[in-house]
Write a protein that holds these residues in place. Structure first.
Motif, PDB file in Angstrom:
ATOM      1  N   LEU A   2       0.830  -1.204   0.000  1.00 30.23           N
ATOM      2  CA  LEU A   2       0.000   0.000   0.000  1.00 30.23           C
ATOM      3  C   LEU A   2       0.864   1.253   0.000  1.00 30.23           C
ATOM      4  O   LEU A   2       0.567   2.242  -0.697  1.00 30.23           O
ATOM      5  CB  LEU A   2      -0.920  -0.015   1.225  1.00 30.23           C
ATOM      6  N   THR A   3       1.953   1.220   0.755  1.00 30.72           N
ATOM      7  CA  THR A   3       2.869   2.369   0.789  1.00 30.72           C
ATOM      8  C   THR A   3       3.534   2.578  -0.570  1.00 30.72           C
ATOM      9  O   THR A   3       3.613   3.712  -1.069  1.00 30.72           O
ATOM     10  CB  THR A   3       3.942   2.147   1.876  1.00 30.72           C
ATOM     11  N   VAL A   4       4.024   1.483  -1.160  1.00 29.93           N
ATOM     12  CA  VAL A   4       4.638   1.584  -2.489  1.00 29.93           C
ATOM     13  C   VAL A   4       3.641   2.122  -3.499  1.00 29.93           C
ATOM     14  O   VAL A   4       3.975   2.991  -4.330  1.00 29.93           O
ATOM     15  CB  VAL A   4       5.169   0.200  -2.934  1.00 29.93           C
ATOM     16  N   PHE A   5       2.409   1.646  -3.431  1.00 29.78           N
ATOM     17  CA  PHE A   5       1.378   2.080  -4.373  1.00 29.78           C
ATOM     18  C   PHE A   5       1.085   3.569  -4.218  1.00 29.78           C
ATOM     19  O   PHE A   5       0.953   4.296  -5.219  1.00 29.78           O
ATOM     20  CB  PHE A   5       0.099   1.268  -4.149  1.00 29.78           C
TER      21      PHE A   5
ATOM     22  N   PHE B 102       3.803  -3.016  -9.045  1.00 36.39           N
ATOM     23  CA  PHE B 102       4.434  -3.900  -8.071  1.00 36.39           C
ATOM     24  C   PHE B 102       3.780  -3.746  -6.702  1.00 36.39           C
ATOM     25  O   PHE B 102       3.577  -4.738  -5.982  1.00 36.39           O
ATOM     26  CB  PHE B 102       5.927  -3.611  -7.981  1.00 36.39           C
ATOM     27  N   GLY B 103       3.445  -2.521  -6.335  1.00 41.67           N
ATOM     28  CA  GLY B 103       2.730  -2.315  -5.077  1.00 41.67           C
ATOM     29  C   GLY B 103       1.396  -3.040  -5.071  1.00 41.67           C
ATOM     30  O   GLY B 103       1.005  -3.663  -4.076  1.00 41.67           O
ATOM     31  N   ALA B 104       0.690  -2.980  -6.198  1.00 42.60           N
ATOM     32  CA  ALA B 104      -0.586  -3.695  -6.319  1.00 42.60           C
ATOM     33  C   ALA B 104      -0.388  -5.200  -6.210  1.00 42.60           C
ATOM     34  O   ALA B 104      -1.210  -5.913  -5.616  1.00 42.60           O
ATOM     35  CB  ALA B 104      -1.244  -3.331  -7.648  1.00 42.60           C
ATOM     36  N   ALA B 105       0.710  -5.706  -6.787  1.00 38.91           N
ATOM     37  CA  ALA B 105       0.992  -7.140  -6.720  1.00 38.91           C
ATOM     38  C   ALA B 105       1.290  -7.589  -5.292  1.00 38.91           C
ATOM     39  O   ALA B 105       0.955  -8.715  -4.905  1.00 38.91           O
ATOM     40  CB  ALA B 105       2.176  -7.480  -7.626  1.00 38.91           C
ATOM     41  N   LEU B 106       1.908  -6.725  -4.507  1.00 37.97           N
ATOM     42  CA  LEU B 106       2.139  -7.053  -3.100  1.00 37.97           C
ATOM     43  C   LEU B 106       0.826  -7.118  -2.327  1.00 37.97           C
ATOM     44  O   LEU B 106       0.650  -7.963  -1.437  1.00 37.97           O
ATOM     45  CB  LEU B 106       3.056  -6.005  -2.454  1.00 37.97           C
ATOM     46  N   MET B 107      -0.122  -6.265  -2.658  1.00 36.33           N
ATOM     47  CA  MET B 107      -1.370  -6.154  -1.901  1.00 36.33           C
ATOM     48  C   MET B 107      -2.383  -7.249  -2.235  1.00 36.33           C
ATOM     49  O   MET B 107      -3.021  -7.816  -1.345  1.00 36.33           O
ATOM     50  CB  MET B 107      -2.007  -4.788  -2.158  1.00 36.33           C
ATOM     51  N   THR B 108      -2.565  -7.539  -3.515  1.00 41.10           N
ATOM     52  CA  THR B 108      -3.696  -8.361  -3.945  1.00 41.10           C
ATOM     53  C   THR B 108      -3.776  -9.737  -3.289  1.00 41.10           C
ATOM     54  O   THR B 108      -4.831 -10.101  -2.756  1.00 41.10           O
ATOM     55  CB  THR B 108      -3.685  -8.502  -5.479  1.00 41.10           C
ATOM     56  N   PRO B 109      -2.707 -10.551  -3.295  1.00 42.99           N
ATOM     57  CA  PRO B 109      -2.857 -11.883  -2.693  1.00 42.99           C
ATOM     58  C   PRO B 109      -3.165 -11.846  -1.204  1.00 42.99           C
ATOM     59  O   PRO B 109      -3.813 -12.753  -0.668  1.00 42.99           O
ATOM     60  CB  PRO B 109      -1.492 -12.534  -2.951  1.00 42.99           C
ATOM     61  N   GLN B 110      -2.721 -10.788  -0.519  1.00 43.58           N
ATOM     62  CA  GLN B 110      -2.943 -10.716   0.923  1.00 43.58           C
ATOM     63  C   GLN B 110      -4.428 -10.529   1.255  1.00 43.58           C
ATOM     64  O   GLN B 110      -4.899 -11.015   2.281  1.00 43.58           O
ATOM     65  CB  GLN B 110      -2.119  -9.573   1.543  1.00 43.58           C
ATOM     66  N   THR B 111      -5.154  -9.830   0.395  1.00 47.56           N
ATOM     67  CA  THR B 111      -6.578  -9.609   0.662  1.00 47.56           C
ATOM     68  C   THR B 111      -7.330 -10.934   0.681  1.00 47.56           C
ATOM     69  O   THR B 111      -8.097 -11.216   1.607  1.00 47.56           O
ATOM     70  CB  THR B 111      -7.191  -8.671  -0.393  1.00 47.56           C
ATOM     71  N   MET B 112      -7.100 -11.767  -0.311  1.00 48.97           N
ATOM     72  CA  MET B 112      -7.780 -13.060  -0.380  1.00 48.97           C
ATOM     73  C   MET B 112      -7.289 -13.999   0.711  1.00 48.97           C
ATOM     74  O   MET B 112      -8.067 -14.761   1.306  1.00 48.97           O
ATOM     75  CB  MET B 112      -7.550 -13.681  -1.761  1.00 48.97           C
ATOM     76  N   SER B 113      -6.008 -13.940   1.016  1.00 52.29           N
ATOM     77  CA  SER B 113      -5.421 -14.800   2.037  1.00 52.29           C
ATOM     78  C   SER B 113      -6.005 -14.502   3.411  1.00 52.29           C
ATOM     79  O   SER B 113      -6.355 -15.416   4.170  1.00 52.29           O
ATOM     80  CB  SER B 113      -3.896 -14.615   2.058  1.00 52.29           C
TER      81      SER B 113
END
Length: 498
Positions: free
Chosen positions: A87-90, A115-126
């Motif tokens: 989120l910070t990177v984004f 890349f920031g979005a890629a860090l965030m997305t899997p964590q939401t579903m996880s």
């Protein structure tokens, strides 16, 4: 060993869900919002169309390629921590996008944003998989899933409004205050969950990143190079072929290595995970590919502005959001397999209705009917698929499973975008002839070209219809969901070595 985690009794699952949805919604909007701004950005930064389109391509590449890796990072370091870093990177890269003085700077900033979005997305579903009890997870997954569908529709509408009112820079600046709010809420509501002492599979990281980049780049940029040579002996098909070989080596390495794999292949032993991951590829393909011929029809045949064209999809967005929670209740109480099948078939029916209606003389209000049908379809599609796909997923593999699932959706979207572009060009050539100049002029087409153009756009929609029909057939392979109940899926919380 010192424990530093959220006590399960203190977790507020729905507050955490809505917090994560806010960030997830923001990053998905950025996959489509820039498409409306491309002409304005091209003029403002004094560049050409090819360079401008890289502002979108760079984001999608940086978003799709690392998802397998970033999903595993959440298992290793904790989904909350990785989400906050992403989120910070984004947010910082969004600010850099709005301040970019030239197209090169914008493209670089969009890489970091992706890349920031890629860090965030899997964590939401996880996190959803781990904090909701199995028989409550359907409603949560319905909200998470429908966010993906609605965000892609809201992007062009919001983009048109911001460009017309305050300038293209604000499609990026607006992310900053939203990200700040999302960060504060995440600190408060997203729990610290258990981490596992994974060893990073660095060879797997390299093989998956290189393979995914070559395949996604080749598919995404193939049309720009006329599916031929890129530079010297390097062709589009060579890139894709090498990428497939590298991904094959990645799978082989995951199977034979004696350490801990980046992608535990045992997750594919779960029949529903394998079926759901395959199905979401068709969904990503269809949802992405159907919008392009519709937007061209609305603007070039019916003479609507970009914002007016996006508003034609409002019934879809509104009904998708309104029906998400009721659909989630049906998932928890019924059989999500049949709901998913019905949702995909309804999506095909709505697109078929567009095929019938895409004619210059169709009253504009009638074109809102298939949009509404697609809204109901979205509510019955995204949530059930994500719920049944992840239902049996071991908690320690939630991040890896989320990475695979989201990667599959993004690869489907890339395939859909590339395929529909090639098909539209082919059908336009067949309907209007090779010499017909219909692109780039802007505004409504001359009457003598409208019938042929509309026919080509309608025929193009048959492609996502066929692909989503395959997806509907795949859902018939889902196994019945076991009658499992249980406590919230938090396993103690993160552990840190003292």
């Amino acid at each position: 060993m010192r424990k530093n985690f959220t006590d399960p009794s203190e977790i507020r699952p729905w507050a955490a869900l809505w917090t994560l949805v806010l960030g997830f919604f923001m990053i998905l909007i950025d996959t489509t919002i820039v498409s409306v701004a491309n002409p304005t950005i091209m003029k403002s930064l004094n560049t050409d169309m090819t360079a401008t389109l890289w502002a979108t391509s760079a984001y999608l590449l940086a978003y799709a390629v690392p998802l397998l890796i970033t999903g595993r990072l959440g298992d290793r370091f904790g989904p909350r921590r990785v989400y906050l870093i992403g989120l910070t990177v984004f947010a910082v890269s969004s600010l850099a996008c709005g301040l970019a003085p030239m197209i090169e700077a914008l493209v670089v900033a969009r890489v970091f944003q992706g890349f920031g979005a890629a860090l965030m997305t899997p964590q939401t579903m996880s996190v959803i998989t781990r904090i909701f009890a199995p028989r409550e997870r359907g409603q949560a997954m319905a909200v998470w899933g429908i966010t993906a569908g609605v965000a892609t529709l809201v992007g062009p509408i919001l983009g048109g409004f911001l460009i017309d009112s305050v300038g293209w820079e604000w499609i990026f600046f607006i992310n900053v205050p939203v990200a700040v709010v999302a960060f504060v809420l995440a600190l408060k509501y997203v729990p610290r969950l258990e981490t596992h002492a994974h060893r990073m599979d660095w060879l797997g990281v390299v093989l998956s990143a290189v393979g995914m980049f070559l395949v996604v780049f080749g598919i995404q940029e193939g049309e720009n190079f006329d599916w031929g040579q890129i530079w010297g002996p390097i062709s589009v098909w060579l890139l894709i072929g090498v990428g497939i070989v590298v991904l094959g080596l990645f799978i082989w390495w995951q199977r034979v290595q004696r350490g801990e794999p980046l992608l535990p292949l045992r997750i594919f032993r779960d029949r529903n995970f394998s079926v759901g991951t395959s199905t979401i590829i068709t969904v990503g393909f269809a949802v992405t590919s159907m919008s392009m011929p519709l937007m061209f029809f609305f603007q070039l045949v019916r003479g609507l502005t970009p914002t007016e064209s996006a508003l034609m999809l409002v019934p879809m967005a509104v009904l998708s959001a309104a029906l998400a929670r009721p659909a989630g209740i049906l998932i928890d109480r019924g059989d999500p397999r049949r709901i998913a099948t019905a949702g995909l078939l309804l999506l095909a029916a709505g697109m078929l209705l567009y095929f019938v209606m895409l004619k210059p003389g169709t009253p504009i209000w009638l074109l809102l009917i298939p949009s509404a049908i697609l809204g109901v379809a979205n509510a019955g599609m995204w949530g059930p698929l994500s719920a049944i796909t992840t239902f049996n997923l071991p908690l320690e593999l939630a991040g890896a499973g989320s990475g695979v699932y989201n990667t599959s959706r993004q690869v489907g979207a890339v395939l859909g975008s590339a395929s529909i572009t090639a098909l539209m060009a082919s059908r336009l050539s067949a309907e209007l002839g090779d010499g017909a100049a219909v692109g780039g002029a802007g505004g409504q087409l001359p009457p003598q070209l409208q019938d042929g153009f509309a026919a080509a756009m309608g025929q193009s929609i048959l492609l996502p219809v066929a692909v989503i029909a395959i997806g509907a057939a795949l859902t018939l392979l889902f196994a019945p969901r076991p009658p499992r109940t249980g406590p919230v899926g938090v396993v103690d919380g993160p552990t840190e070595a003292s």
